[in-house]
Motif scaffolding. Structure first.
Motif, PDB file in Angstrom:
ATOM      1  N   GLN A 238       0.833  -1.199   0.000  1.00 23.99           N
ATOM      2  CA  GLN A 238       0.000   0.000   0.000  1.00 23.99           C
ATOM      3  C   GLN A 238       0.869   1.251   0.000  1.00 23.99           C
ATOM      4  OE1 GLN A 238      -2.682  -0.314   3.360  1.00 23.99           O
ATOM      5  NE2 GLN A 238      -4.256  -1.280   2.084  1.00 23.99           N
ATOM      6  N   ALA A 239       0.308   2.318  -0.501  1.00 22.89           N
ATOM      7  CA  ALA A 239       1.014   3.592  -0.494  1.00 22.89           C
ATOM      8  C   ALA A 239       1.431   3.940   0.933  1.00 22.89           C
ATOM      9  CB  ALA A 239       0.121   4.688  -1.067  1.00 22.89           C
ATOM     10  N   GLY A 240       2.655   4.422   1.040  1.00 17.59           N
ATOM     11  CA  GLY A 240       3.219   4.731   2.343  1.00 17.59           C
ATOM     12  C   GLY A 240       4.004   3.594   2.954  1.00 17.59           C
ATOM     13  N   GLY A 241       3.898   2.426   2.365  1.00 22.62           N
ATOM     14  CA  GLY A 241       4.596   1.260   2.872  1.00 22.62           C
ATOM     15  C   GLY A 241       6.031   1.180   2.400  1.00 22.62           C
ATOM     16  N   SER A 242       6.674   0.065   2.748  1.00 23.67           N
ATOM     17  CA  SER A 242       8.089  -0.138   2.441  1.00 23.67           C
ATOM     18  C   SER A 242       8.318  -1.518   1.839  1.00 23.67           C
ATOM     19  CB  SER A 242       8.934  -0.018   3.713  1.00 23.67           C
ATOM     20  OG  SER A 242       8.828   1.267   4.285  1.00 23.67           O
ATOM     21  N   LEU A 243       9.347  -1.597   1.042  1.00 23.73           N
ATOM     22  CA  LEU A 243       9.851  -2.860   0.511  1.00 23.73           C
ATOM     23  C   LEU A 243      11.363  -2.778   0.445  1.00 23.73           C
ATOM     24  CD1 LEU A 243       7.534  -3.696  -2.552  1.00 23.73           C
ATOM     25  CD2 LEU A 243       7.696  -4.990  -0.430  1.00 23.73           C
ATOM     26  N   ARG A 244      12.016  -3.931   0.545  1.00 27.86           N
ATOM     27  CA  ARG A 244      13.459  -3.988   0.321  1.00 27.86           C
ATOM     28  C   ARG A 244      13.733  -4.978  -0.794  1.00 27.86           C
ATOM     29  NH1 ARG A 244      18.713  -5.634   4.001  1.00 27.86           N
ATOM     30  NH2 ARG A 244      17.945  -7.750   3.645  1.00 27.86           N
ATOM     31  N   LEU A 245      14.317  -4.466  -1.851  1.00 25.31           N
ATOM     32  CA  LEU A 245      14.725  -5.311  -2.960  1.00 25.31           C
ATOM     33  C   LEU A 245      16.157  -5.786  -2.749  1.00 25.31           C
ATOM     34  CD1 LEU A 245      13.362  -3.263  -6.002  1.00 25.31           C
ATOM     35  CD2 LEU A 245      12.165  -4.915  -4.541  1.00 25.31           C
ATOM     36  N   SER A 246      16.420  -6.999  -3.190  1.00 26.27           N
ATOM     37  CA  SER A 246      17.766  -7.551  -3.152  1.00 26.27           C
ATOM     38  C   SER A 246      18.178  -7.961  -4.558  1.00 26.27           C
ATOM     39  CB  SER A 246      17.838  -8.771  -2.239  1.00 26.27           C
ATOM     40  OG  SER A 246      17.497  -8.434  -0.912  1.00 26.27           O
ATOM     41  N   CYS A 247      19.467  -7.895  -4.802  1.00 30.33           N
ATOM     42  CA  CYS A 247      20.022  -8.342  -6.082  1.00 30.33           C
ATOM     43  C   CYS A 247      21.245  -9.195  -5.751  1.00 30.33           C
ATOM     44  CB  CYS A 247      20.404  -7.150  -6.946  1.00 30.33           C
ATOM     45  SG  CYS A 247      21.259  -7.589  -8.477  1.00 30.33           S
TER      46      CYS A 247
ATOM     47  N   LEU B 228       6.476   4.568  -0.087  1.00 33.91           N
ATOM     48  CA  LEU B 228       6.191   4.241  -1.483  1.00 33.91           C
ATOM     49  C   LEU B 228       4.926   4.923  -1.973  1.00 33.91           C
ATOM     50  CD1 LEU B 228       7.259   0.528  -1.415  1.00 33.91           C
ATOM     51  CD2 LEU B 228       8.113   2.223  -3.031  1.00 33.91           C
ATOM     52  N   LYS B 229       4.958   5.295  -3.241  1.00 38.78           N
ATOM     53  CA  LYS B 229       3.839   5.983  -3.892  1.00 38.78           C
ATOM     54  C   LYS B 229       3.353   5.145  -5.075  1.00 38.78           C
ATOM     55  CE  LYS B 229       6.131  10.418  -2.984  1.00 38.78           C
ATOM     56  NZ  LYS B 229       6.662  11.664  -3.600  1.00 38.78           N
ATOM     57  N   PRO B 230       2.109   5.318  -5.477  1.00 34.91           N
ATOM     58  CA  PRO B 230       1.627   4.555  -6.641  1.00 34.91           C
ATOM     59  C   PRO B 230       2.505   4.758  -7.880  1.00 34.91           C
ATOM     60  CG  PRO B 230      -0.221   5.535  -5.481  1.00 34.91           C
ATOM     61  CD  PRO B 230       1.031   6.070  -4.821  1.00 34.91           C
ATOM     62  N   GLU B 231       3.088   5.927  -8.027  1.00 29.97           N
ATOM     63  CA  GLU B 231       3.946   6.180  -9.190  1.00 29.97           C
ATOM     64  C   GLU B 231       5.277   5.441  -9.119  1.00 29.97           C
ATOM     65  OE1 GLU B 231       2.441   8.443  -7.212  1.00 29.97           O
ATOM     66  OE2 GLU B 231       3.707  10.230  -6.935  1.00 29.97           O
TER      67      GLU B 231
END
Length: 127
Positions: free
Chosen positions: A13-22, A86-89
């Motif tokens: 959801q907007a305002g939330g967080s994620l962590r991507l890994s590579c 996070l934002k929808p964009e």
């Protein structure tokens, strides 16, 4: 050569967080400049963030500055992108990229300079 595998994408959801890994294959991860790019539906792929070999220098696109943090752990052969507020964009497929680089402090911001790309991970931000 190096193989790159992204993970950590998903729906938030907007305002939330994620962590991507590579995660990178091979033993020479510390010789690579790393970056993150993203491509939204119907748009060109764009620069998000980059980090030098040492991790001491970072650069961000204006759209994500102050919300995203790029980092790396050379001992784990892994690059990260912490995404907050996070934002929808921000919805896009996120790609990590690598370029072998001799300059320990240099960052690479442009796509054509990168030699290796991951397959991408989808990030969807709902409003």
């Amino acid at each position: 050569q190096v193989q790159l595998v992204e993970s950590g994408g998903g729906l938030v959801q907007a305002g939330g967080s994620l962590r991507l890994s590579c995660a990178a294959s091979g033993r020479t991860f510390s010789r690579y400049v790393m970056g993150w790019f993203r491509q939204a539906p119907g748009k060109e792929r764009e620069f998000v963030a980059a980090i030098s070999r040492s991790g001491g220098s970072t650069s961000y696109a204006d759209r994500v500055k102050g919300r995203f943090t790029i980092s790396r752990d050379n001992a784990k052969n892994t690059e990260y992108l912490q995404m907050n507020s996070l934002k929808p964009e921000d919805t896009a497929v996120y790609y990590c990229a690598a370029k072998i680089e001799w300059d320990y402090a240099r960052m690479v911001l442009t796509q054509p300079e990168y030699d290796y790309w991951g397959q991408g991970t989808q990030v969807t931000v709902s409003s």
